[in-house]
Design an enzyme around this catalytic site. Structure first.
Site, PDB file in Angstrom:
ATOM      1  N   ASN A  88       0.875  -1.169   0.000  1.00  0.00           N
ATOM      2  CA  ASN A  88       0.000   0.000   0.000  1.00  0.00           C
ATOM      3  C   ASN A  88       0.916   1.224   0.000  1.00  0.00           C
ATOM      4  OD1 ASN A  88      -2.382  -1.498   0.157  1.00  0.00           O
ATOM      5  ND2 ASN A  88      -2.263  -1.628   2.382  1.00  0.00           N
ATOM      6  N   HIS A 101       6.365  -1.690   4.007  1.00  0.00           N
ATOM      7  CA  HIS A 101       6.129  -3.087   4.371  1.00  0.00           C
ATOM      8  C   HIS A 101       5.397  -3.770   3.238  1.00  0.00           C
ATOM      9  CE1 HIS A 101       2.878  -0.544   5.894  1.00  0.00           C
ATOM     10  NE2 HIS A 101       2.054  -1.535   5.608  1.00  0.00           N
ATOM     11  N   HIS A 103       2.827  -6.810   2.430  1.00  0.00           N
ATOM     12  CA  HIS A 103       1.850  -7.749   3.002  1.00  0.00           C
ATOM     13  C   HIS A 103       1.960  -9.081   2.251  1.00  0.00           C
ATOM     14  CE1 HIS A 103      -0.823  -4.741   5.150  1.00  0.00           C
ATOM     15  NE2 HIS A 103      -0.218  -3.928   4.307  1.00  0.00           N
TER      16      HIS A 103
HETATM   17  P1  5GP Z   1      -0.901  -0.593   5.826  1.00  0.00           P
HETATM   18  O1  5GP Z   1      -2.358  -0.290   5.815  1.00  0.00           O
HETATM   19  O2  5GP Z   1      -0.072   0.549   6.374  1.00  0.00           O
HETATM   20  O3  5GP Z   1      -0.397  -1.088   4.494  1.00  0.00           O
HETATM   21  O4  5GP Z   1      -0.741  -1.835   6.767  1.00  0.00           O
HETATM   22  C1  5GP Z   1      -0.395  -1.736   8.108  1.00  0.00           C
HETATM   23  C2  5GP Z   1      -0.710  -3.063   8.731  1.00  0.00           C
HETATM   24  O5  5GP Z   1      -0.076  -3.100   9.983  1.00  0.00           O
HETATM   25  C3  5GP Z   1      -2.204  -3.275   8.965  1.00  0.00           C
HETATM   26  O6  5GP Z   1      -2.620  -4.451   8.281  1.00  0.00           O
HETATM   27  C4  5GP Z   1      -2.315  -3.401  10.481  1.00  0.00           C
HETATM   28  O7  5GP Z   1      -3.251  -4.401  10.881  1.00  0.00           O
HETATM   29  C5  5GP Z   1      -0.906  -3.742  10.907  1.00  0.00           C
HETATM   30  N1  5GP Z   1      -0.548  -3.221  12.219  1.00  0.00           N
HETATM   31  C6  5GP Z   1      -0.821  -1.976  12.702  1.00  0.00           C
HETATM   32  N2  5GP Z   1      -0.300  -1.829  13.934  1.00  0.00           N
HETATM   33  C7  5GP Z   1       0.307  -3.009  14.218  1.00  0.00           C
HETATM   34  C8  5GP Z   1       1.019  -3.470  15.368  1.00  0.00           C
HETATM   35  O8  5GP Z   1       1.197  -2.767  16.358  1.00  0.00           O
HETATM   36  N3  5GP Z   1       1.500  -4.732  15.302  1.00  0.00           N
HETATM   37  C9  5GP Z   1       1.326  -5.552  14.222  1.00  0.00           C
HETATM   38  N4  5GP Z   1       1.831  -6.773  14.289  1.00  0.00           N
HETATM   39  N5  5GP Z   1       0.653  -5.142  13.126  1.00  0.00           N
HETATM   40  C10 5GP Z   1       0.157  -3.893  13.130  1.00  0.00           C
END
Ligand code: 5GP
Ligand code: ZN
Length: 108
Positions: A88, A101, A103
């Protein structure tokens, strides 16, 4: 600030996470809110805000992230059934955590 980033805190061990891999330049831990039976985050140790901030010098880290993702898919037994790899990018692209990151999603 970089130091306040949640993923930097996880990587420094200041915040708990369920790690599956700790490499020299990349780590892997479980997503806290999984969208599938297997939902892992492949994260570079170095703070890079988003894919928009990548430079030519980041070729190795991005390659490493994809190779580690492939290895994790095998370990999680989703290689044959298939999986998604997703970046993303920035808020409009659904990026909530400002630290690059990848996924790894699968296991349906
Ligand atoms: P994004 O939306 O930024 O691409 O994805 C961030 C991801 O990080 C989300 O899927 C969310 O569930 C995960 N996430 C957010 N905070 C934490 C955390 O404190 N620990 C872990 N393990 N995952 C997290
Ligand atoms: Zn960070």
């Amino acid at each position: 600030m970089d130091g306040d980033c949640i993923f930097c805190q996880i990587i420094r061990g200041e915040k708990p996470a369920d790690f599956l891999y700790r490499g020299e330049s990349v780590v892997v831990f479980k997503d806290i809110h999984p969208h599938a039976p297997v939902h892992l985050l492949v994260v570079p140790r170095r703070h890079i805000r988003s894919l928009n901030d990548l430079t030519e010098g980041d070729r190795d880290i991005i390659s490493e992230m994809i190779l580690v993702a492939k290895k994790m898919a095998r370990e999680q037994s989703v290689s044959d059934s298939g999986y998604k790899l997703l970046f993303n990018v920035e808020r409009g692209g659904g990026q909530v955590i400002p630290h690059v990151h990848l996924h790894l999603i699968g296991g349906w």
